[in-house]
Scaffold this motif. Structure first.
Motif, PDB file in Angstrom:
ATOM      1  N   SER A   1     -17.618 -12.254 -40.476  1.00  0.00           N
ATOM      2  CA  SER A   1     -17.344 -13.632 -40.877  1.00  0.00           C
ATOM      3  C   SER A   1     -18.561 -14.521 -40.633  1.00  0.00           C
ATOM      4  CB  SER A   1     -16.157 -14.179 -40.089  1.00  0.00           C
ATOM      5  OG  SER A   1     -15.997 -15.564 -40.330  1.00  0.00           O
ATOM      6  N   GLY A   2     -18.728 -15.525 -41.463  1.00  0.00           N
ATOM      7  CA  GLY A   2     -19.782 -16.501 -41.294  1.00  0.00           C
ATOM      8  C   GLY A   2     -19.302 -17.756 -40.585  1.00  0.00           C
ATOM      9  N   LYS A   3     -18.042 -17.759 -40.161  1.00  0.00           N
ATOM     10  CA  LYS A   3     -17.463 -18.925 -39.479  1.00  0.00           C
ATOM     11  C   LYS A   3     -17.746 -18.822 -37.984  1.00  0.00           C
ATOM     12  CE  LYS A   3     -13.677 -19.371 -42.759  1.00  0.00           C
ATOM     13  NZ  LYS A   3     -12.219 -19.316 -42.892  1.00  0.00           N
ATOM     14  N   LEU A   4     -18.934 -19.297 -37.595  1.00  0.00           N
ATOM     15  CA  LEU A   4     -19.359 -19.223 -36.202  1.00  0.00           C
ATOM     16  C   LEU A   4     -19.534 -20.623 -35.635  1.00  0.00           C
ATOM     17  CD1 LEU A   4     -22.092 -16.455 -36.496  1.00  0.00           C
ATOM     18  CD2 LEU A   4     -19.727 -16.173 -35.778  1.00  0.00           C
ATOM     19  N   GLU A   5     -19.198 -20.763 -34.372  1.00  0.00           N
ATOM     20  CA  GLU A   5     -19.362 -22.024 -33.661  1.00  0.00           C
ATOM     21  C   GLU A   5     -20.335 -21.775 -32.514  1.00  0.00           C
ATOM     22  OE1 GLU A   5     -16.198 -25.173 -32.199  1.00  0.00           O
ATOM     23  OE2 GLU A   5     -16.074 -23.338 -31.024  1.00  0.00           O
ATOM     24  N   ARG A   6     -21.419 -22.551 -32.464  1.00  0.00           N
ATOM     25  CA  ARG A   6     -22.396 -22.362 -31.393  1.00  0.00           C
ATOM     26  C   ARG A   6     -21.789 -22.836 -30.083  1.00  0.00           C
ATOM     27  NH1 ARG A   6     -28.487 -24.671 -30.957  1.00  0.00           N
ATOM     28  NH2 ARG A   6     -28.918 -23.721 -28.948  1.00  0.00           N
ATOM     29  N   ILE A   7     -21.983 -22.046 -29.031  1.00  0.00           N
ATOM     30  CA  ILE A   7     -21.446 -22.397 -27.717  1.00  0.00           C
ATOM     31  C   ILE A   7     -22.590 -22.597 -26.732  1.00  0.00           C
ATOM     32  CG2 ILE A   7     -19.244 -21.239 -28.091  1.00  0.00           C
ATOM     33  CD1 ILE A   7     -20.280 -18.940 -26.375  1.00  0.00           C
TER      34      ILE A   7
ATOM     35  N   PHE B   1     -22.698 -17.606 -30.072  1.00  0.00           N
ATOM     36  CA  PHE B   1     -21.719 -18.172 -30.988  1.00  0.00           C
ATOM     37  C   PHE B   1     -20.357 -17.540 -30.717  1.00  0.00           C
ATOM     38  CE2 PHE B   1     -25.805 -18.389 -33.068  1.00  0.00           C
ATOM     39  CZ  PHE B   1     -25.812 -19.632 -33.670  1.00  0.00           C
ATOM     40  N   LYS B   2     -19.311 -18.267 -31.087  1.00  0.00           N
ATOM     41  CA  LYS B   2     -17.956 -17.724 -31.051  1.00  0.00           C
ATOM     42  C   LYS B   2     -17.470 -17.643 -32.493  1.00  0.00           C
ATOM     43  CE  LYS B   2     -13.299 -18.372 -29.317  1.00  0.00           C
ATOM     44  NZ  LYS B   2     -12.386 -19.228 -28.575  1.00  0.00           N
ATOM     45  N   CYS B   3     -16.968 -16.487 -32.877  1.00  0.00           N
ATOM     46  CA  CYS B   3     -16.438 -16.320 -34.227  1.00  0.00           C
ATOM     47  C   CYS B   3     -15.078 -17.005 -34.298  1.00  0.00           C
ATOM     48  CB  CYS B   3     -16.308 -14.833 -34.560  1.00  0.00           C
ATOM     49  SG  CYS B   3     -15.617 -14.550 -36.206  1.00  0.00           S
ATOM     50  N   LEU B   4     -14.913 -17.858 -35.291  1.00  0.00           N
ATOM     51  CA  LEU B   4     -13.654 -18.592 -35.440  1.00  0.00           C
ATOM     52  C   LEU B   4     -12.569 -17.744 -36.088  1.00  0.00           C
ATOM     53  CD1 LEU B   4     -15.102 -22.058 -36.515  1.00  0.00           C
ATOM     54  CD2 LEU B   4     -14.392 -21.302 -34.243  1.00  0.00           C
ATOM     55  N   ASP B   5     -12.944 -16.577 -36.654  1.00  0.00           N
ATOM     56  CA  ASP B   5     -11.951 -15.695 -37.262  1.00  0.00           C
ATOM     57  C   ASP B   5     -11.403 -14.655 -36.278  1.00  0.00           C
ATOM     58  OD1 ASP B   5     -11.927 -16.939 -39.718  1.00  0.00           O
ATOM     59  OD2 ASP B   5     -13.440 -15.616 -40.582  1.00  0.00           O
ATOM     60  N   CYS B   6     -12.283 -14.022 -35.476  1.00  0.00           N
ATOM     61  CA  CYS B   6     -11.805 -12.943 -34.590  1.00  0.00           C
ATOM     62  C   CYS B   6     -11.931 -13.285 -33.103  1.00  0.00           C
ATOM     63  CB  CYS B   6     -12.535 -11.642 -34.896  1.00  0.00           C
ATOM     64  SG  CYS B   6     -14.274 -11.618 -34.409  1.00  0.00           S
ATOM     65  N   ASP B   7     -12.435 -14.487 -32.768  1.00  0.00           N
ATOM     66  CA  ASP B   7     -12.578 -14.968 -31.386  1.00  0.00           C
ATOM     67  C   ASP B   7     -13.528 -14.139 -30.522  1.00  0.00           C
ATOM     68  OD1 ASP B   7     -10.971 -17.223 -31.680  1.00  0.00           O
ATOM     69  OD2 ASP B   7      -9.145 -16.121 -31.181  1.00  0.00           O
TER      70      ASP B   7
ATOM     71  N   GLU C   1     -37.387 -20.443 -39.996  1.00  0.00           N
ATOM     72  CA  GLU C   1     -36.935 -19.483 -41.008  1.00  0.00           C
ATOM     73  C   GLU C   1     -35.412 -19.554 -41.154  1.00  0.00           C
ATOM     74  OE1 GLU C   1     -36.638 -14.692 -41.097  1.00  0.00           O
ATOM     75  OE2 GLU C   1     -38.562 -15.539 -40.514  1.00  0.00           O
ATOM     76  N   GLU C   2     -34.944 -19.661 -42.388  1.00  0.00           N
ATOM     77  CA  GLU C   2     -33.505 -19.680 -42.616  1.00  0.00           C
ATOM     78  C   GLU C   2     -32.961 -18.264 -42.463  1.00  0.00           C
ATOM     79  OE1 GLU C   2     -31.775 -21.758 -45.871  1.00  0.00           O
ATOM     80  OE2 GLU C   2     -33.362 -23.259 -45.875  1.00  0.00           O
ATOM     81  N   MET C   3     -31.809 -18.167 -41.808  1.00  0.00           N
ATOM     82  CA  MET C   3     -31.190 -16.858 -41.641  1.00  0.00           C
ATOM     83  C   MET C   3     -29.686 -16.998 -41.811  1.00  0.00           C
ATOM     84  SD  MET C   3     -31.832 -16.442 -37.518  1.00  0.00           S
ATOM     85  CE  MET C   3     -31.084 -14.863 -37.412  1.00  0.00           C
ATOM     86  N   GLU C   4     -29.076 -15.944 -42.283  1.00  0.00           N
ATOM     87  CA  GLU C   4     -27.637 -15.951 -42.473  1.00  0.00           C
ATOM     88  C   GLU C   4     -26.973 -15.479 -41.188  1.00  0.00           C
ATOM     89  OE1 GLU C   4     -24.405 -13.745 -45.299  1.00  0.00           O
ATOM     90  OE2 GLU C   4     -26.325 -14.344 -46.186  1.00  0.00           O
ATOM     91  N   LEU C   5     -26.093 -16.314 -40.647  1.00  0.00           N
ATOM     92  CA  LEU C   5     -25.385 -15.966 -39.420  1.00  0.00           C
ATOM     93  C   LEU C   5     -24.053 -15.332 -39.775  1.00  0.00           C
ATOM     94  CD1 LEU C   5     -26.000 -19.254 -37.398  1.00  0.00           C
ATOM     95  CD2 LEU C   5     -27.323 -17.150 -37.353  1.00  0.00           C
ATOM     96  N   ALA C   6     -23.773 -14.200 -39.130  1.00  0.00           N
ATOM     97  CA  ALA C   6     -22.509 -13.507 -39.374  1.00  0.00           C
ATOM     98  C   ALA C   6     -22.050 -12.825 -38.094  1.00  0.00           C
ATOM     99  CB  ALA C   6     -22.668 -12.485 -40.491  1.00  0.00           C
ATOM    100  N   CYS C   7     -20.763 -12.755 -37.900  1.00  0.00           N
ATOM    101  CA  CYS C   7     -20.167 -12.084 -36.746  1.00  0.00           C
ATOM    102  C   CYS C   7     -20.446 -10.586 -36.837  1.00  0.00           C
ATOM    103  CB  CYS C   7     -18.662 -12.345 -36.716  1.00  0.00           C
ATOM    104  SG  CYS C   7     -17.801 -11.468 -35.389  1.00  0.00           S
ATOM    105  N   SER C   8     -20.939 -10.004 -35.752  1.00  0.00           N
ATOM    106  CA  SER C   8     -21.222  -8.572 -35.741  1.00  0.00           C
ATOM    107  C   SER C   8     -19.944  -7.745 -35.642  1.00  0.00           C
ATOM    108  CB  SER C   8     -22.156  -8.220 -34.583  1.00  0.00           C
ATOM    109  OG  SER C   8     -21.579  -8.613 -33.351  1.00  0.00           O
ATOM    110  N   ASN C   9     -18.826  -8.378 -35.330  1.00  0.00           N
ATOM    111  CA  ASN C   9     -17.556  -7.668 -35.213  1.00  0.00           C
ATOM    112  C   ASN C   9     -16.793  -7.623 -36.539  1.00  0.00           C
ATOM    113  OD1 ASN C   9     -15.411  -6.409 -33.543  1.00  0.00           O
ATOM    114  ND2 ASN C   9     -14.277  -8.257 -34.061  1.00  0.00           N
ATOM    115  N   CYS C  10     -16.651  -8.792 -37.194  1.00  0.00           N
ATOM    116  CA  CYS C  10     -15.830  -8.844 -38.412  1.00  0.00           C
ATOM    117  C   CYS C  10     -16.605  -9.260 -39.664  1.00  0.00           C
ATOM    118  CB  CYS C  10     -14.632  -9.771 -38.211  1.00  0.00           C
ATOM    119  SG  CYS C  10     -15.061 -11.532 -38.145  1.00  0.00           S
TER     120      CYS C  10
END
Length: 83
Positions: free
Chosen positions: A35-41, A6-12, A24-33
């Motif tokens: 943020s939950g705003k991730l775009e699958r690449i 994924f690419k984080c849309l907040d910190c790139d 299984e449902e899981m919460e996706l979050a950027c390991s850097n910042c």
């Protein structure tokens, strides 16, 4: 167990997430910042479909189509597996 990128849309930054169970449902979050705003690449692969230097796929289940596009030459590969 696939690893999704994924690419984080907040910190790139790019983030890899291991999915143990796709049901299984899981919460996706950027390991850097965080943020939950991730775009699958689309991940790159190290699978080679050519052989013998010919540049053509050697597996009878694979095919390629090369054409001219706005960025130059584009090739589309059809490989076995789910669509």
């Amino acid at each position: 167990m696939p690893i999704f990128e994924f690419k984080c849309l907040d910190c790139d930054k790019y983030v890899e997430i291991l999915v143990m169970n796709k049901q299984e449902e899981m919460e996706l979050a950027c390991s850097n910042c965080g943020s939950g705003k991730l775009e699958r690449i689309l991940s790159t692969t190290n699978h080679t479909m050519t052989g013998g230097g010919s540049g053509q796929p050697t597996d009878s289940n694979t095919s390629s189509q090369t054409r001219t596009c706005s960025s130059g030459s584009c090739t589309t590969y059809t490989i076995p597996g789910p669509a």
